[in-house]
Design an enzyme around this catalytic site. Structure first.
Site, short mmCIF file in Angstrom:
data_model
loop_
_atom_site.label_atom_id
_atom_site.label_comp_id
_atom_site.label_asym_id
_atom_site.label_seq_id
_atom_site.Cartn_x
_atom_site.Cartn_y
_atom_site.Cartn_z
N LYS A 270 50.33 38.84 38.17
CA LYS A 270 50.73 39.98 38.99
C LYS A 270 51.83 40.76 38.30
O LYS A 270 52.58 40.20 37.50
CB LYS A 270 51.29 39.47 40.33
CG LYS A 270 50.26 38.96 41.30
CD LYS A 270 50.92 38.56 42.61
CE LYS A 270 49.89 38.03 43.58
NZ LYS A 270 48.92 39.04 44.02
N ARG A 344 40.97 32.61 48.46
CA ARG A 344 39.59 32.33 48.90
C ARG A 344 39.06 31.04 48.26
O ARG A 344 38.20 30.39 48.83
CB ARG A 344 38.69 33.53 48.58
CG ARG A 344 38.58 33.85 47.12
CD ARG A 344 38.04 35.24 46.87
NE ARG A 344 39.05 36.28 47.09
CZ ARG A 344 38.83 37.58 46.95
NH1 ARG A 344 37.61 38.02 46.62
NH2 ARG A 344 39.79 38.45 47.15
N1 BES Z 1 48.50 36.66 47.86
C1 BES Z 1 47.75 37.77 47.41
C2 BES Z 1 47.81 38.91 48.43
C3 BES Z 1 48.58 40.03 47.87
C4 BES Z 1 47.97 41.02 47.12
C5 BES Z 1 49.93 40.11 48.06
C6 BES Z 1 48.70 42.07 46.60
C7 BES Z 1 50.66 41.15 47.52
C8 BES Z 1 50.07 42.13 46.81
C9 BES Z 1 46.33 37.41 47.12
O1 BES Z 1 46.17 36.13 46.62
C10 BES Z 1 45.84 38.34 46.08
O2 BES Z 1 46.37 38.32 45.01
N2 BES Z 1 44.83 39.15 46.38
C11 BES Z 1 44.28 40.08 45.44
C12 BES Z 1 42.81 39.81 45.26
C13 BES Z 1 42.17 40.63 44.18
C14 BES Z 1 42.55 40.05 42.84
C15 BES Z 1 40.67 40.59 44.35
C16 BES Z 1 44.48 41.49 45.95
O3 BES Z 1 44.19 41.73 47.12
O4 BES Z 1 44.96 42.32 45.20
MN MN Z 2 46.54 36.10 44.51
#
Ligand code: BES
Ligand code: MN
Ligand code: ZN
Length: 498
Positions: A270, A344
């Site tokens: 991230k 997931r």
């Molecule tokens: N824990 C995150 C949710 C999240 C996303 C929090 C963006 C803060 C900012 C989750 O595990 C995640 O990373 N989701 C991704 C999935 C994508 C890679 C398909 C998302 O929603 O960006």
């Molecule tokens: Mn994630």
């Protein structure tokens, strides 16, 4: 926890540090001595606004706090905001005894009154929250020691159970907030598991914890794949709440909470900005934990099992790579194309495990997608349900809990976007970002089969950017009130007394 009591002496004759008077535009006539002090100030118009008035001996209460309830019908959320704003307005003052007066409410039927009283107390206790555990120089404020609600004698029988529910829900919310606030170097998977284990001190609840070896034995390949980049071993925790009597002892409600103690994204790393918020990526697990504490506190006659897949998602030499294929507990294989779509994966194994428990329903809560924030902003929880009765139950809980939910589709076309060329499924859709709330939910659905199931995506509501009357900045324990209220309603539907 504050001591909670119902009093039937008129609040205008009750001594306390602060008397909170939530006032609706269409309230009933007030006691003359109270009315005189109220007249000294403009009544705040909107729920969430409050003014503190020194009573200078005109009332036995040292201060009167006027809290606006607005002009419309008084719903629980307005009450929660009003009481929250009043407690916030009192910060920095010496107040340990607070009385909330119900004399300023409009005419409400018995059930409406009980829900509003519950919300007033929840709002006050929730606004009193602070996370000061790691501050050594500026210790935490003293919390409200005694909170009383003043009602007429005719309302006492409704107010008492409402207060018990409020105490249980507020404790659940504050416990979940504590868990989300805990720094990720402290709340490791082992520490979170140990915290859930403490609930097992109660004979109605039994907790079992699986470590890596046991998960390998079972074949939880998806969960293990997410965990393998971290020095901290994963845990899979099962907490069975079995009251002596419940109509569903052989068909429990199964609650599954995504519990990623820190989500770096893994090799699909991230960006740095705001990454510290990923310490709250166990918010789903925190909500399930909170709901179980509420079930215990209220001795709800419902069998409930909480499942917590707990991992830390880290990059490193041992981490899962984009392109890896893993075998899930269900036997189906998944091509991991993005290691940041880890929620997931751990849920796939937990949901498949849930199927083996003869569930009456499976409900999962997860800070699953950033897209939830694109779709809803900071308001409202996306609800996916394979079963209309379950969706309706959450829509019923929403008004009392003050957490909005909105149904979203599980169209089969979304499942098509998760086809892999080399495995049974891929963990991100071919459209990647577009529609990712729905594709993520569709991925989960592939692992619940035909069981009645609901999924709540709580990422967008999990962290408060702005101050809010009853929720300070930071983790909100999103989903906790909703889930606790859902259990309370379920127990009532099953025929338990309120
Ligand atoms: N824990 C995150 C949710 C999240 C996303 C929090 C963006 C803060 C900012 C989750 O595990 C995640 O990373 N989701 C991704 C999935 C994508 C890679 C398909 C998302 O929603 O960006
Ligand atoms: Mn994630
Ligand atoms: Zn995550």
């Amino acid at each position: 926890m504050s001591a909670l009591t119902v009093v039937t002496t008129p609040a205008a004759q009750t001594a306390c540090d602060a008397l909170i008077l939530p006032l609706a535009a269409n309230h009933k006539p007030l006691d003359p001595s109270l009315a005189r002090v109220v007249a000294a100030e403009d009544v705040p118009g909107r729920p969430g606004e409050a003014v503190v008035i020194a009573t200078l001996g005109l009332l036995p209460a040292a201060r009167l706090v006027l809290a606006g309830l607005g002009a419309g019908p008084v719903m629980p959320e307005e009450a929660r905001r009003a009481a929250g704003a009043a407690v916030k307005a009192l910060r920095g003052r010496e107040v340990s005894r607070i009385v909330i007066d119900t004399a300023g409410l409009p005419e409400l039927d018995g059930d409406g009154f009980a829900r509003v009283v519950q919300a007033l107390v929840e709002g006050a206790l929730s606004a009193d929250y602070e996370f000061a555990r790691y501050r050594t120089e500026e210790p935490g404020r003293a919390r409200i020691a005694h909170l009383a609600v003043a009602v007429s004698t005719e309302r006492q029988a409704q107010a008492e159970p409402a207060l018990r529910r409020a105490g249980a829900v507020a404790d659940a919310v504050n416990a979940a907030r504590d868990l989300c606030n805990e720094p990720p170097n402290r709340l490791t998977p082992a520490a979170f598991a140990a915290c859930i284990e403490t609930l097992g001190a109660d004979p109605r609840l039994s907790v079992s914890v699986l470590g890596r070896a046991a998960m390998e034995e079972l074949g939880m390949g998806a969960l293990l794949a997410v965990a393998q980049g971290s020095r901290h071993e994963p845990r899979f925790v099962r907490a069975d709440y079995r009251p002596a009597e419940a109509p569903n002892l052989d068909a429990p409600l199964v609650l599954v909470g995504k519990s990623v103690t820190f989500d770096t994204g893994g090799i699909s790393l991230k960006p740095a900005l705001d990454m510290e918020r990923q310490k709250a990526d166990m918010g789903g697990g925190a909500a399930v934990f909170g709901a179980l504490t509420a079930a215990l506190a209220l001795d709800l006659p419902l069998a409930v099992i909480g499942l917590f897949p707990i991992v830390e998602n880290m990059p490193g030499g041992g981490a899962t790579r984009p392109g890896d294929v893993v075998r899930t507990l269900s036997g189906r294989t998944v091509e991991i194309l993005n290691t940041d779509a880890e929620g997931r994966l751990i849920l796939a194994d937990a949901l498949h495990y849930a199927r083996s428990l003869n569930p009456r329903a499976i409900i999962d809560l997860a800070t699953l997608t950033g897209a939830s924030s694109i779709v809803f902003g900071p308001v409202g929880i996306g609800l996916f349900a394979s079963d209309p009765a379950l969706a309706a139950a959450f829509q019923q809980a929403e008004a009392t809990a003050g957490e909005r939910v909105w149904p979203l589709p599980l169209w089969p076309e979304y499942r098509e976007l998760l086809r892999s060329r080399i495995a049974d499924l891929r963990n991100i859709s071919t459209t990647i970002q577009q529609g990712s709330m729905m594709t993520a939910a569709s991925f989960l659905r592939a692992f619940v089969g035909d069981e009645p199931w609901a999924h709540l995506d709580i990422y967008n509501t999990a962290w408060n950017e702005a101050e809010h009357p009853h929720l300070p900045k930071g983790p909100t324990a999103s989903g906790t009130r909703l889930l606790a209220q859902f259990l309370i309603d379920e127990a009532q539907r099953a025929g338990a007394p309120a």
